[in-house]
Design a protein around this motif. Structure first.
Motif, PDB file in Angstrom:
ATOM      1  N   ALA A  87    -101.975 -36.168 -19.572  1.00  0.00           N
ATOM      2  CA  ALA A  87    -100.528 -35.977 -19.420  1.00  0.00           C
ATOM      3  C   ALA A  87     -99.982 -35.103 -20.551  1.00  0.00           C
ATOM      4  N   ILE A  88    -100.463 -35.319 -21.767  1.00  0.00           N
ATOM      5  CA  ILE A  88    -100.038 -34.491 -22.905  1.00  0.00           C
ATOM      6  C   ILE A  88    -100.415 -33.037 -22.647  1.00  0.00           C
ATOM      7  N   ARG A  89    -101.612 -32.812 -22.160  1.00  0.00           N
ATOM      8  CA  ARG A  89    -102.080 -31.449 -21.844  1.00  0.00           C
ATOM      9  C   ARG A  89    -101.116 -30.789 -20.848  1.00  0.00           C
ATOM     10  N   ASP A  90    -100.756 -31.520 -19.793  1.00  0.00           N
ATOM     11  CA  ASP A  90     -99.834 -30.980 -18.783  1.00  0.00           C
ATOM     12  C   ASP A  90     -98.454 -30.714 -19.375  1.00  0.00           C
ATOM     13  N   ILE A  91     -97.964 -31.631 -20.189  1.00  0.00           N
ATOM     14  CA  ILE A  91     -96.630 -31.482 -20.783  1.00  0.00           C
ATOM     15  C   ILE A  91     -96.590 -30.285 -21.721  1.00  0.00           C
ATOM     16  N   VAL A  92     -97.589 -30.177 -22.593  1.00  0.00           N
ATOM     17  CA  VAL A  92     -97.606 -29.086 -23.579  1.00  0.00           C
ATOM     18  C   VAL A  92     -97.747 -27.735 -22.878  1.00  0.00           C
ATOM     19  N   THR A 150     -91.567 -31.327 -31.199  1.00  0.00           N
ATOM     20  CA  THR A 150     -91.730 -32.490 -32.076  1.00  0.00           C
ATOM     21  C   THR A 150     -92.555 -33.571 -31.391  1.00  0.00           C
ATOM     22  N   GLN A 151     -93.136 -34.434 -32.210  1.00  0.00           N
ATOM     23  CA  GLN A 151     -93.851 -35.582 -31.671  1.00  0.00           C
ATOM     24  C   GLN A 151     -92.898 -36.482 -30.904  1.00  0.00           C
ATOM     25  N   ARG A 152     -91.680 -36.615 -31.402  1.00  0.00           N
ATOM     26  CA  ARG A 152     -90.681 -37.462 -30.734  1.00  0.00           C
ATOM     27  C   ARG A 152     -90.396 -36.949 -29.325  1.00  0.00           C
ATOM     28  N   ALA A 153     -90.269 -35.629 -29.190  1.00  0.00           N
ATOM     29  CA  ALA A 153     -90.036 -35.038 -27.868  1.00  0.00           C
ATOM     30  C   ALA A 153     -91.214 -35.315 -26.944  1.00  0.00           C
ATOM     31  N   LEU A 154     -92.414 -35.281 -27.482  1.00  0.00           N
ATOM     32  CA  LEU A 154     -93.600 -35.561 -26.682  1.00  0.00           C
ATOM     33  C   LEU A 154     -93.624 -37.028 -26.255  1.00  0.00           C
ATOM     34  N   VAL A 155     -93.276 -37.925 -27.171  1.00  0.00           N
ATOM     35  CA  VAL A 155     -93.186 -39.357 -26.831  1.00  0.00           C
ATOM     36  C   VAL A 155     -92.173 -39.551 -25.706  1.00  0.00           C
ATOM     37  N   ASP A 156     -91.015 -38.903 -25.815  1.00  0.00           N
ATOM     38  CA  ASP A 156     -89.969 -39.033 -24.793  1.00  0.00           C
ATOM     39  C   ASP A 156     -90.460 -38.544 -23.436  1.00  0.00           C
ATOM     40  N   GLU A 157     -91.168 -37.420 -23.425  1.00  0.00           N
ATOM     41  CA  GLU A 157     -91.704 -36.884 -22.165  1.00  0.00           C
ATOM     42  C   GLU A 157     -92.730 -37.846 -21.564  1.00  0.00           C
ATOM     43  N   ARG A 180    -101.934 -39.533 -33.261  1.00  0.00           N
ATOM     44  CA  ARG A 180    -103.400 -39.614 -33.179  1.00  0.00           C
ATOM     45  C   ARG A 180    -103.926 -38.736 -32.037  1.00  0.00           C
ATOM     46  N   ASP A 181    -103.220 -38.760 -30.902  1.00  0.00           N
ATOM     47  CA  ASP A 181    -103.637 -37.922 -29.773  1.00  0.00           C
ATOM     48  C   ASP A 181    -103.586 -36.444 -30.148  1.00  0.00           C
ATOM     49  N   ILE A 182    -102.554 -36.031 -30.848  1.00  0.00           N
ATOM     50  CA  ILE A 182    -102.409 -34.635 -31.273  1.00  0.00           C
ATOM     51  C   ILE A 182    -103.595 -34.222 -32.139  1.00  0.00           C
ATOM     52  N   ASP A 207    -106.614 -35.783 -32.241  1.00  0.00           N
ATOM     53  CA  ASP A 207    -107.823 -35.856 -31.418  1.00  0.00           C
ATOM     54  C   ASP A 207    -107.987 -34.633 -30.526  1.00  0.00           C
ATOM     55  N   MET A 208    -106.868 -34.150 -29.984  1.00  0.00           N
ATOM     56  CA  MET A 208    -106.896 -33.038 -29.034  1.00  0.00           C
ATOM     57  C   MET A 208    -106.889 -31.678 -29.724  1.00  0.00           C
ATOM     58  N   GLY A 209    -106.636 -31.668 -31.022  1.00  0.00           N
ATOM     59  CA  GLY A 209    -106.607 -30.409 -31.759  1.00  0.00           C
ATOM     60  C   GLY A 209    -105.399 -29.545 -31.445  1.00  0.00           C
ATOM     61  N   LEU A 210    -104.270 -30.169 -31.084  1.00  0.00           N
ATOM     62  CA  LEU A 210    -103.065 -29.393 -30.820  1.00  0.00           C
ATOM     63  C   LEU A 210    -102.641 -28.655 -32.078  1.00  0.00           C
ATOM     64  N   ARG A 211    -102.124 -27.465 -31.891  1.00  0.00           N
ATOM     65  CA  ARG A 211    -101.641 -26.633 -32.999  1.00  0.00           C
ATOM     66  C   ARG A 211    -100.190 -26.292 -32.747  1.00  0.00           C
ATOM     67  N   LYS A 212     -99.499 -25.944 -33.817  1.00  0.00           N
ATOM     68  CA  LYS A 212     -98.121 -25.490 -33.689  1.00  0.00           C
ATOM     69  C   LYS A 212     -98.076 -23.994 -33.952  1.00  0.00           C
ATOM     70  N   LEU A 213     -97.434 -23.280 -33.053  1.00  0.00           N
ATOM     71  CA  LEU A 213     -97.221 -21.852 -33.258  1.00  0.00           C
ATOM     72  C   LEU A 213     -96.142 -21.667 -34.318  1.00  0.00           C
ATOM     73  N   SER A 214     -95.983 -20.460 -34.799  1.00  0.00           N
ATOM     74  CA  SER A 214     -94.985 -20.201 -35.843  1.00  0.00           C
ATOM     75  C   SER A 214     -93.575 -20.524 -35.374  1.00  0.00           C
ATOM     76  N   GLU A 215     -93.329 -20.521 -34.055  1.00  0.00           N
ATOM     77  CA  GLU A 215     -92.022 -20.890 -33.513  1.00  0.00           C
ATOM     78  C   GLU A 215     -91.824 -22.399 -33.471  1.00  0.00           C
ATOM     79  N   GLY A 216     -92.857 -23.153 -33.842  1.00  0.00           N
ATOM     80  CA  GLY A 216     -92.748 -24.608 -33.851  1.00  0.00           C
ATOM     81  C   GLY A 216     -93.089 -25.262 -32.526  1.00  0.00           C
TER      82      GLY A 216
END
Length: 145
Positions: free
Chosen positions: A11-16, A23-30, A45-47, A49-58
């Protein structure tokens, strides 16, 4: 627990891929909006584990989408769809690299791609999947590194 974690990470993969999450809070809300009962600590922890990165735009991006993001933001000029087909126009000579990046990202909505000199034709499984791909490419195109 493993099944729930895997489902949540899918679900995180689909949302991202589908939304600009900053933000993590926005991801929790989604996640909570689609029925996952989780905390920010769990998502953190999921972020990791999954190796999510943030672009310079956040904006969060999946690690496997980073190469795709670089190719799209540098070389793609436009993206359009006709039913389940997506046409990506790129700078001259760059379509094979863009197609390779699309293929390497292992996007579930992509069945295959064909590249010419400045055009990539991507075949999706459905009209909805093609729309999802167009949205992802536009999101990545707008996210300059």
């Amino acid at each position: 627990m493993v099944k729930r974690r895997n489902n949540r990470q899918d679900a995180i993969r689909d949302i991202v891929r589908g939304k600009s999450i900053r933000t993590q809070r926005a991801l929790v809300d989604e996640l909570q909006a689609i029925g996952f009962n989780c905390t920010q600590a769990t998502v953190s922890r999921d972020i990791a584990d999954m190796g999510l990165r943030k672009l310079s735009e956040g904006i969060y991006v999946l690690a496997e989408d980073l190469h795709l993001q670089r190719m799209v933001s540098e070389f793609v000029m436009s993206v359009d769809r006709a039913d389940n087909l997506v046409v990506i126009k790129s700078q001259p000579g760059t379509a094979p690299g863009v197609a390779a990046a699309v293929d390497a990202a292992s996007l579930p909505e992509v069945k295959g791609s064909v590249a010419g000199n400045d055009t990539v034709l991507v075949v999706s499984g459905s009209d909805e999947a093609a729309t999802d791909l167009v949205n992802l490419v536009n999101k990545l195109r707008d996210a300059k590194k």
